[in-house]
Design a protein around this motif. Structure first.
Motif: not given
Length: 811
Positions: A96-120
């Motif tokens: 995961p340390l090849k793209a840690p920023e993208l993985w952390e952004a994924t965690v934040r959006r999953l944890s806050s309910g902002m991913m997947p987008p509305a309607g999906e």
């Protein structure tokens, strides 16, 4: 098999075909073309349902780093679509340390309910937890090293507090030093705290002035110090702390550096006459007291006073013109209009001596009775002051002290013993060891190595985190003894420090910046209800809530759903809370469903997230995303700027104007997240006052979150946010660590944030528990050597340093 999106497939079908040529081919060809189009449309509808995204091919799904990512994310985030620059098939959870920023952004959006987008299609709660756990376990198992620390200078606020604690002197440094820049929400981030020639000159001027004020210089020339009074202050009522029978006005704490005469000057605004006729003479309309004693002002608003050295209260207020002197006027209706514009203090004149002040008591720990005792005493004083200022013990007999004593000797030759001490103190206040928070690297530390900071450096980190100031004697003694890093002693010290009044600086600087409360000072609102009394009360309410949660070690989530708040009469009137009288703040209970529960009901937050003449659902929604959930929206793309006040010619509700704005596809993705949140807060106007109509339009405070949750107002929003309390605690912890470290928390330090969360969760997520986790975390306890040694300063930097050294010697 190559993956083809619907857009690519449609483009392929139509590429090279000419509709005119088909028409010329006859009816049969036209029928064939129509039949073919029907077949294609049916096929597209089957393969790519309306409302869904492009379905990834089985081969692409096989490249998904986790089955749930393949199921819910790959249709948008693969190497073909690459929405938002994210392609999961190019990433690996094994490394995961090849793209840690993208993985952390994924965690934040999953944890806050902002991913997947509305309607999906959305994962269930269990699936979301499983995916978050898989990603974070991989990231945490990689054990990344903390980022290297950067050299940090004192911020203006820290400088102010250090002078107070070092010298017992309250000095308004805003007139001496420029404001500090801010990034990532805070002004103590080391990488932007640069030093310019103008700032160096400011430090030199401040050092000379502060050292003379602290020691008390009987030869100082008289000067004028102005104290502006807030111009939107409500002067129609009595203000607590001022003399009874007055209204409006201000209370100041003024330093009188030496004993002597001073001239206090009061400047009144329009509508104020300094005197009124009474009996056969005149009586002043202005009430002035200095150190508790009343002084009459003359026709020019001036009063000559004799004051001993020290810091004393000065009050200036207005008197009633109708009632006789001596009548209890506290509940009277006043008829004088206008306000006090400012107060100035000129002096000193006819100096009688330096007197005994708090600053002199802190400086002169000894005083020579004979000339032969002077240098020994001076060395003791300078070593003690320098040790406190440099945040480490300083031996009296050392090369460092020999250098400092040269400045004492220079001052002694020009004057007396006190002049020598003042000169040495002036040098200490411009020494880089004072202005910068220097941490020493251990000998032989390899580039990129991680090592623990010394106990003394740790004490300094701790004190600047919680007090924005230097360690006190108790904390430094604990560090010198080696006990500070022991868990029980560290916990005892943290609790002691948070209970101390100096921790008010933590509330002011951390909460004030995290929640954007500092913006209240410059907020202008087109509302007759908005004045400086209300402005101050708004800020005070929110800081009292934060301080109550902090010092009581209450659960952090109480900031979102507290069933109480703190109000004075002015704020209670704004909220419609009855039975509150007086200017002092008291705790009041809030029943279930009350819109004032938690931060989102505070007028401070609602005001700073509005604009001058209306509310702003966009700003409010973005504030919640960034400060509560930790998922700040992207900035608007270039050229997509809309004035919602002038976007239509006919009157429409703000909701309708925003809907029109979201028709732009470039705006919709972010606004679909922000707008529903902000619209649920529309019952609060631009000053946070409750309303049911916006002009002629009834308020519609409904909305639907990205996760599909339907909202009918701010109370529903609060309940919905509580479902994502883990995201809130993660964001708060990340903000605390950024503030504590003086650098933005990057992806490599998020494992430490999660470790803090795990520990604090077992203790109820109390705010002190989270703070304890931060100060016991690896990034706070250690320092990482830069991968490459820092190079020599640039030529321009060396030139600036050379000029600064010349100015310092000249001073």
């Amino acid at each position: 098999m190559m993956h083809v999106s619907p857009a690519q497939f449609r483009a392929y079908l139509w590429q090279g075909h000419d509709s005119g040529a088909i028409a010329e081919g006859g009816k049969g060809i036209r029928h064939l073309a129509v039949a073919g189009m029907v077949f294609v449309l049916v096929l597209l509808a089957y393969l790519f349902p309306v409302g869904g995204s492009d379905a990834p091919s089985p081969a692409m799904l096989a490249k998904a780093p986790h089955p749930l990512i393949g199921k819910y994310c790959m249709s948008c985030h693969d190497s073909v679509e690459k929405t938002a620059g994210l392609a999961f098939d190019e990433m690996s959870l094994a490394n995961p340390l090849k793209a840690p920023e993208l993985w952390e952004a994924t965690v934040r959006r999953l944890s806050s309910g902002m991913m997947p987008p509305a309607g999906e299609p959305r994962p269930s709660k269990a699936e979301a937890r499983e995916l978050i756990q898989a990603i974070t376990s991989s990231l945490d198992g990689a054990k990344p090293s903390p980022a290297p620390a950067v050299l940090r200078r004192l911020t203006r606020s820290e400088y102010d507090n250090v002078i107070r604690d070092l010298l017992g002197l309250n000095v308004d440094v805003t007139t001496l030093l420029p404001p500090d820049p801010s990034t990532k929400g805070f002004d103590n981030i080391g990488e932007i705290l640069t030093t310019s020639p103008a700032l160096v000159q400011g430090y030199l001027n401040a050092g000379m002035r502060i050292s003379r004020l602290a020691v008390g210089d009987p030869t100082m020339a008289s000067a004028r110090r102005a104290f502006p009074v807030p111009q939107k202050l409500d002067n129609s009522r009595y203000i607590a702390g001022l003399p009874l029978g007055t209204r409006g006005g201000v209370r100041l704490n003024v330093l009188f550096p030496v004993e002597g005469d001073y001239e206090v000057e009061v400047r009144a605004g329009p509508g104020i006459t300094l005197f009124r006729k009474y009996g056969g003479g005149k009586m002043p309309n202005v009430d002035l007291t200095v150190a508790g004693k009343a002084f009459p002002v003359d026709s020019k608003g001036k009063a000559r006073v004799h004051v001993r050295a020290g810091e004393f209260p000065v009050t200036v207020a207005l008197r009633d013109v109708d009632l006789e002197p001596g009548v209890d006027e506290i509940y009277a209706t006043f008829n004088v209009k206008g306000t006090i514009m400012d107060v100035a203090v000129n002096g000193p004149f006819n100096v009688k001596g330096v007197g005994k002040t708090a600053a002199r008591s802190k400086i002169f720990s000894c005083y020579p009775s004979k000339p032969m005792e002077e240098r020994v005493c001076a060395r003791s004083i300078v070593a003690r002051l320098a040790g406190k200022a440099f945040r480490r013990p300083l031996a009296e007999q050392s090369a460092e002290m020999d250098l400092l004593m040269r400045y004492y000797d220079q001052g002694r030759r020009r004057g007396n013993f006190e002049t020598g001490v003042q000169q040495a103190l002036a040098y200490i206040l411009v020494d880089p060891r004072f202005l910068y928070r220097v941490e020493q690297e251990p000998a032989g530390a390899a580039p990129g190595s991680v090592y623990p900071v010394s106990p003394i450096e740790f004490a300094s980190r701790l004190s600047f985190f919680l007090w924005s100031s230097i360690p006190d004697d108790a904390l430094m003694a604990s560090a010198v003894s080696g006990k500070l890093t022991q868990p029980a002693e560290l916990e005892r010290q943290v609790h002691r420090m948070i209970a101390d009044k100096r921790a008010d600086a933590f509330v002011d600087n951390f909460a004030g910046q995290w929640l954007n409360l500092r913006q209240l000072a410059s907020a202008e609102r087109e509302s007759k209800d908005f004045d400086d009394n209300l402005r101050f009360a708004m800020e005070r309410e929110t800081k009292l809530l934060f301080a109550n949660v902090l010092r009581g070690n209450r659960p952090a989530v109480e900031l979102l759903n507290a069933n109480y708040t703190f109000v004075n009469e002015r704020l209670a009137r704004h909220y419609g809370i009855k039975g509150v009288q007086g200017d002092y703040f008291r705790r009041v209970s809030l029943p279930p469903g009350n819109p004032r529960r938690g931060l989102l009901g505070h007028a401070s937050v609602l005001t700073v997230t509005s604009v001058a003449n209306r509310t702003s659902p966009v700003i409010r929604g973005a504030w919640v995303l960034e400060n509560i959930l930790g998922v700040p929206p992207s900035p608007p793309p270039p050229g997509v700027e809309t004035n919602l006040d002038a976007s239509v010619k006919t009157p429409q509700t703000l909701r309708e104007r925003l809907a029109q704005h979201r028709e732009n596809p470039a705006c919709a993705s972010c606004h679909n997240m922000m707008d529903p949140i902000g619209l649920t807060m529309e019952n609060f106007d631009q000053t946070g006052k409750w309303r049911t109509h916006d002009g002629p339009f009834p308020i519609n405070a409904s909305g639907t979150l990205v996760d599909g949750t339907a909202l009918r107002g701010s109370a529903d929003l609060n309940r919905a946010l509580l479902k994502y309390s883990d995201a809130f605690v993660a964001n708060l912890t990340s903000k605390l660590m950024t503030y504590a470290l003086g650098r933005p928390v990057n992806a490599h330090e998020m494992p430490a944030v999660r470790e803090v969360m795990r520990r604090s969760k077992s203790q109820g997520n109390g705010l002190i528990s989270i703070i304890m986790g931060v100060v016991e975390s690896k990034p706070f306890l250690t320092r990482t050597n830069p991968a490459r040694p820092l190079g020599p300063p640039s030529r321009s930097t060396r030139t600036e340093e050379s000029q600064a050294e010349k100015k310092r010697k000249a001073a």
